[in-house]
Design a protein around this motif. Structure first.
Motif, PDB file in Angstrom:
ATOM      1  N   LEU A 163       0.375  -1.618  -0.140  1.00 59.44           N
ATOM      2  CA  LEU A 163      -0.212   0.131  -0.009  1.00 59.44           C
ATOM      3  C   LEU A 163       1.044   1.334   0.431  1.00 59.44           C
ATOM      4  CD1 LEU A 163      -2.948  -0.938   2.952  1.00 59.44           C
ATOM      5  CD2 LEU A 163      -2.955  -1.600   0.447  1.00 59.44           C
ATOM      6  N   THR A 164       1.912   1.194   0.425  1.00 61.20           N
ATOM      7  CA  THR A 164       2.566   2.466   0.108  1.00 61.20           C
ATOM      8  C   THR A 164       2.972   2.706  -0.910  1.00 61.20           C
ATOM      9  OG1 THR A 164       5.098   0.883   0.897  1.00 61.20           O
ATOM     10  CG2 THR A 164       3.721   1.595   2.239  1.00 61.20           C
ATOM     11  N   SER A 165       3.139   1.888  -2.034  1.00 62.52           N
ATOM     12  CA  SER A 165       3.273   3.098  -3.320  1.00 62.52           C
ATOM     13  C   SER A 165       2.661   2.525  -4.364  1.00 62.52           C
ATOM     14  CB  SER A 165       4.989   1.788  -3.772  1.00 62.52           C
ATOM     15  OG  SER A 165       5.151   1.851  -4.852  1.00 62.52           O
ATOM     16  N   PRO A 166       2.164   3.532  -5.250  1.00 57.49           N
ATOM     17  CA  PRO A 166       1.123   3.213  -5.740  1.00 57.49           C
ATOM     18  C   PRO A 166       1.225   2.007  -7.161  1.00 57.49           C
ATOM     19  CG  PRO A 166       2.198   5.505  -6.279  1.00 57.49           C
ATOM     20  CD  PRO A 166       2.767   4.535  -4.550  1.00 57.49           C
ATOM     21  N   TYR A 169       0.422  -0.815  -5.798  1.00 57.87           N
ATOM     22  CA  TYR A 169      -1.048  -1.328  -5.096  1.00 57.87           C
ATOM     23  C   TYR A 169      -1.852  -1.415  -5.828  1.00 57.87           C
ATOM     24  CZ  TYR A 169      -5.574   0.311  -3.719  1.00 57.87           C
ATOM     25  OH  TYR A 169      -6.835  -0.054  -3.638  1.00 57.87           O
ATOM     26  N   ILE A 170      -1.175  -0.752  -7.618  1.00 53.99           N
ATOM     27  CA  ILE A 170      -1.477  -1.283  -8.833  1.00 53.99           C
ATOM     28  C   ILE A 170      -1.577  -2.521  -9.492  1.00 53.99           C
ATOM     29  CG2 ILE A 170      -1.763  -0.900 -10.584  1.00 53.99           C
ATOM     30  CD1 ILE A 170      -3.293   1.575  -9.449  1.00 53.99           C
ATOM     31  N   SER A 171      -0.396  -3.103  -8.937  1.00 60.23           N
ATOM     32  CA  SER A 171      -0.327  -4.638  -9.104  1.00 60.23           C
ATOM     33  C   SER A 171      -0.631  -5.678  -8.712  1.00 60.23           C
ATOM     34  CB  SER A 171       1.714  -4.809  -8.754  1.00 60.23           C
ATOM     35  OG  SER A 171       1.611  -4.883  -7.247  1.00 60.23           O
ATOM     36  N   ILE A 172      -0.913  -5.339  -6.929  1.00 61.59           N
ATOM     37  CA  ILE A 172      -1.642  -6.267  -6.322  1.00 61.59           C
ATOM     38  C   ILE A 172      -3.017  -6.194  -6.846  1.00 61.59           C
ATOM     39  CG2 ILE A 172      -0.462  -6.603  -4.460  1.00 61.59           C
ATOM     40  CD1 ILE A 172      -2.074  -5.068  -3.078  1.00 61.59           C
ATOM     41  N   HIS A 187     -14.119 -15.395  -3.675  1.00 58.67           N
ATOM     42  CA  HIS A 187     -13.216 -14.612  -3.224  1.00 58.67           C
ATOM     43  C   HIS A 187     -12.875 -13.905  -1.650  1.00 58.67           C
ATOM     44  CE1 HIS A 187      -9.942 -16.464  -6.250  1.00 58.67           C
ATOM     45  NE2 HIS A 187      -8.883 -15.428  -5.570  1.00 58.67           N
ATOM     46  N   VAL A 188     -11.449 -14.004  -1.432  1.00 55.77           N
ATOM     47  CA  VAL A 188     -11.434 -12.808   0.275  1.00 55.77           C
ATOM     48  C   VAL A 188     -10.520 -12.654  -0.006  1.00 55.77           C
ATOM     49  CG1 VAL A 188     -11.860 -11.787   2.027  1.00 55.77           C
ATOM     50  CG2 VAL A 188     -13.264 -13.777   1.556  1.00 55.77           C
ATOM     51  N   ASN A 189     -10.190 -10.673  -0.650  1.00 48.68           N
ATOM     52  CA  ASN A 189      -8.595 -10.201  -0.591  1.00 48.68           C
ATOM     53  C   ASN A 189      -8.776 -10.271   0.592  1.00 48.68           C
ATOM     54  OD1 ASN A 189      -8.497 -11.513  -4.089  1.00 48.68           O
ATOM     55  ND2 ASN A 189     -10.327  -9.775  -4.159  1.00 48.68           N
ATOM     56  N   VAL A 190      -7.467 -10.062   1.068  1.00 49.71           N
ATOM     57  CA  VAL A 190      -6.499  -9.393   2.518  1.00 49.71           C
ATOM     58  C   VAL A 190      -5.722  -8.918   2.518  1.00 49.71           C
ATOM     59  CG1 VAL A 190      -6.675 -10.838   5.280  1.00 49.71           C
ATOM     60  CG2 VAL A 190      -8.478 -11.558   3.367  1.00 49.71           C
ATOM     61  N   ILE A 191      -5.287  -7.397   2.682  1.00 48.54           N
ATOM     62  CA  ILE A 191      -4.836  -6.543   3.276  1.00 48.54           C
ATOM     63  C   ILE A 191      -3.738  -7.236   4.292  1.00 48.54           C
ATOM     64  CG2 ILE A 191      -3.310  -4.761   3.339  1.00 48.54           C
ATOM     65  CD1 ILE A 191      -3.890  -5.044   1.190  1.00 48.54           C
ATOM     66  N   SER A 192      -3.057  -8.169   4.570  1.00 50.43           N
ATOM     67  CA  SER A 192      -2.576  -8.868   5.694  1.00 50.43           C
ATOM     68  C   SER A 192      -1.460  -8.085   6.571  1.00 50.43           C
ATOM     69  CB  SER A 192      -1.575 -10.407   5.657  1.00 50.43           C
ATOM     70  OG  SER A 192      -0.571  -9.743   4.917  1.00 50.43           O
ATOM     71  N   LYS A 193      -0.930  -8.626   7.753  1.00 51.06           N
ATOM     72  CA  LYS A 193       0.222  -7.606   8.523  1.00 51.06           C
ATOM     73  C   LYS A 193      -0.530  -5.855   8.948  1.00 51.06           C
ATOM     74  CE  LYS A 193       3.868 -10.885   6.740  1.00 51.06           C
ATOM     75  NZ  LYS A 193       5.304 -10.525   6.049  1.00 51.06           N
ATOM     76  N   VAL A 194      -1.802  -5.673   8.503  1.00 49.24           N
ATOM     77  CA  VAL A 194      -2.569  -4.326   8.363  1.00 49.24           C
ATOM     78  C   VAL A 194      -1.691  -3.889   9.892  1.00 49.24           C
ATOM     79  CG1 VAL A 194      -4.110  -4.885  10.146  1.00 49.24           C
ATOM     80  CG2 VAL A 194      -4.032  -3.192   8.549  1.00 49.24           C
ATOM     81  N   TYR A 209      -9.919   3.687   2.077  1.00 49.41           N
ATOM     82  CA  TYR A 209      -9.226   4.490   0.347  1.00 49.41           C
ATOM     83  C   TYR A 209      -9.220   2.933  -0.264  1.00 49.41           C
ATOM     84  CZ  TYR A 209      -7.688   5.656  -4.530  1.00 49.41           C
ATOM     85  OH  TYR A 209      -7.391   6.168  -5.343  1.00 49.41           O
ATOM     86  N   TYR A 210      -8.139   2.198   0.174  1.00 47.73           N
ATOM     87  CA  TYR A 210      -7.300   0.914  -0.433  1.00 47.73           C
ATOM     88  C   TYR A 210      -7.972   0.199  -0.026  1.00 47.73           C
ATOM     89  CZ  TYR A 210      -3.320   4.335  -0.262  1.00 47.73           C
ATOM     90  OH  TYR A 210      -2.647   5.670  -0.921  1.00 47.73           O
ATOM     91  N   LEU A 211      -8.706  -0.502   0.749  1.00 44.01           N
ATOM     92  CA  LEU A 211     -10.098  -1.178   1.116  1.00 44.01           C
ATOM     93  C   LEU A 211     -10.795  -1.625   0.164  1.00 44.01           C
ATOM     94  CD1 LEU A 211      -9.848  -1.349   4.774  1.00 44.01           C
ATOM     95  CD2 LEU A 211      -8.525  -2.220   3.640  1.00 44.01           C
ATOM     96  N   GLU A 212     -11.716  -0.421  -0.145  1.00 43.64           N
ATOM     97  CA  GLU A 212     -12.409   0.110  -1.226  1.00 43.64           C
ATOM     98  C   GLU A 212     -12.511  -0.239  -2.243  1.00 43.64           C
ATOM     99  OE1 GLU A 212     -14.709   3.026  -0.032  1.00 43.64           O
ATOM    100  OE2 GLU A 212     -15.116   2.109   1.830  1.00 43.64           O
ATOM    101  N   VAL A 213     -11.432   0.830  -3.588  1.00 40.99           N
ATOM    102  CA  VAL A 213     -10.684   0.360  -4.189  1.00 40.99           C
ATOM    103  C   VAL A 213     -12.044   0.633  -4.955  1.00 40.99           C
ATOM    104  CG1 VAL A 213      -9.821  -1.371  -6.137  1.00 40.99           C
ATOM    105  CG2 VAL A 213      -9.552  -2.369  -4.034  1.00 40.99           C
TER     106      VAL A 213
END
Length: 380
Positions: A163-166, A169-172, A187-194, A209-213
């Motif tokens: 998430l720290t690089s735009p 973030y686009i790549s994931i 599918h459930v996509n997850v940001i781990s180590k939050v 913002y990053y979670l709702e895409v």
């Protein structure tokens, strides 16, 4: 009877094995019987107890040696050899030893799954090709689905560092979208180590913002700034065009969003498992009605908001405040509540033990009285 479970995917270092171990411990605490099947040939130091280990059927070292490949190529070759399917989706099987081995593996997994009647967790390798462009892993689960009534949900873990690089973030986002289309299961996509986000540089946007895409075009100025540091101006211009096309693609599908996960945080685990249970149907099946009494109570008390925006007691919390702005304060509150809960549990156990002791004493008295009457039949 349907068998429910999760397929855990994600790039190396995303925390797949840690999540599997934490999930196993979590399920034990709520009374949900679960088993783990390890499909990662490179994982030779398992943190968890597994019901089946793919390394008992085929070894990565053997594949690497026979084909002069490195670890990444060896893993892909191993799955192609095992399933008989290539990255093009074509059947490469020759009805030889590999077919027999694949059939044995499928039968073994099916027998374990059907006999255990447990919630199944599949831990997979971290090579992204296996869940974005290669058909061997999808074929494995497709064949398993023919033998057992499996209701699986794919849980795609992505490290919060992305998430720290735009551009990262686009790549994931593209990786998540591709895996959703390839694996063809919920599918459930997850940001781990939050929980580590608070240690990184400040995010340009709110975590929500990053979670709702949504409104991804707002990233373009940040991408231009990031790419302005490159000396290859022509390449940068082309890369920016490609990235803008990816943004349009993700926006058009509107399939990708994210949950958050901190394995050590019980509330985070409850929110995530609740979302997964709805995705694979577990929350609507007989299992939910007949068992998991502790989990049912937790789910009843928990709200229904998405993206981890509801705390376990149903109170709305701000995801940005919880994991970034006021993380330390929330952590202290959670620890205080956990300590109080432990005190209540110990108090309850002590009361139960006193009750058992009193019942045991009464039973002992009754036994002694019965023995005395037996030895003195004519005395009242």
């Amino acid at each position: 009877m349907p068998i429910f479970g999760q397929v855990i995917i994600g790039p190396p270092g995303s925390g797949k094995s840690t999540y599997c171990y934490g999930l196993q411990q979590f399920f034990n605490s709520i009374g949900r019987h679960s088993i783990i099947i390890n499909l990662d040939l490179a994982n030779d130091k398992l943190k968890y107890d597994c019901a089946l280990d793919l390394r008992d059927f085929i070894t990565l070292e053997e594949i690497m040696s026979e084909n002069s490949l490195g670890p990444n190529g060896g893993l892909i070759k191993a799955f192609e050899t095992l399933t008989g399917v290539s990255d093009s989706g074509a059947d490469k099987s020759d009805d030889g030893e590999e077919d027999n081995l694949f059939d044995v593996l499928l039968n073994e997994i099916t027998n374990i799954v059907d006999k255990s009647n447990a919630y199944v967790i599949f831990d997979t390798p971290g090579q992204s090709e296996l869940f974005t462009s290669n058909f061997s892993l999808p074929n494995l689960f497709k064949e398993l689905g023919k033998r057992s009534d499996l209701r699986l949900c794919c849980v795609n873990l992505m490290d919060s560092i992305y998430l720290t690089s735009p551009s990262s973030y686009i790549s994931i986002l593209l990786t998540a979208l591709r895996s959703m289309l390839l694996l063809n299961m919920p599918h459930v996509n997850v940001i781990s180590k939050v929980d580590l986000l608070a240690n990184y540089d400040k995010l340009p946007f709110n975590l929500k913002y990053y979670l709702e895409v949504d409104n991804l075009e707002e990233l373009i100025p940040l991408l231009e700034k990031e790419m302005s540091y490159s000396k290859n101006k022509l390449g940068t211009k082309n890369l920016l065009k490609i990235t803008e096309s990816i943004i349009d693609l993700v926006d058009d599908y509107k399939m990708v969003d994210f949950e958050v996960l901190c394995v050590e945080d019980t509330r985070s685990m409850i929110n995530l498992v609740r979302r997964i249970d709805k995705a694979n149907g577990y929350a609507f099946g007989e299992n939910e009605i007949s068992g998991d009494s502790t989990w049912i109570e937790a789910s009843r008390l928990t709200g229904t908001s998405a993206n981890g925006l509801s705390d376990v007691w149903g109170e709305e919390i701000d995801i940005q405040e919880r994991w970034i702005d006021y993380k330390d304060e929330y952590d202290a509150q959670v620890k205080s509540e956990q300590d109080k809960a432990m005190e209540m549990i110990k108090k309850r156990e002590s009361e139960l033990q006193k009750g058992h002791d009193a019942a045991d004493a009464e039973d002992e008295y009754e036994r002694d009285l019965a023995n005395w009457k037996k030895d003195h039949p004519f005395q009242k």
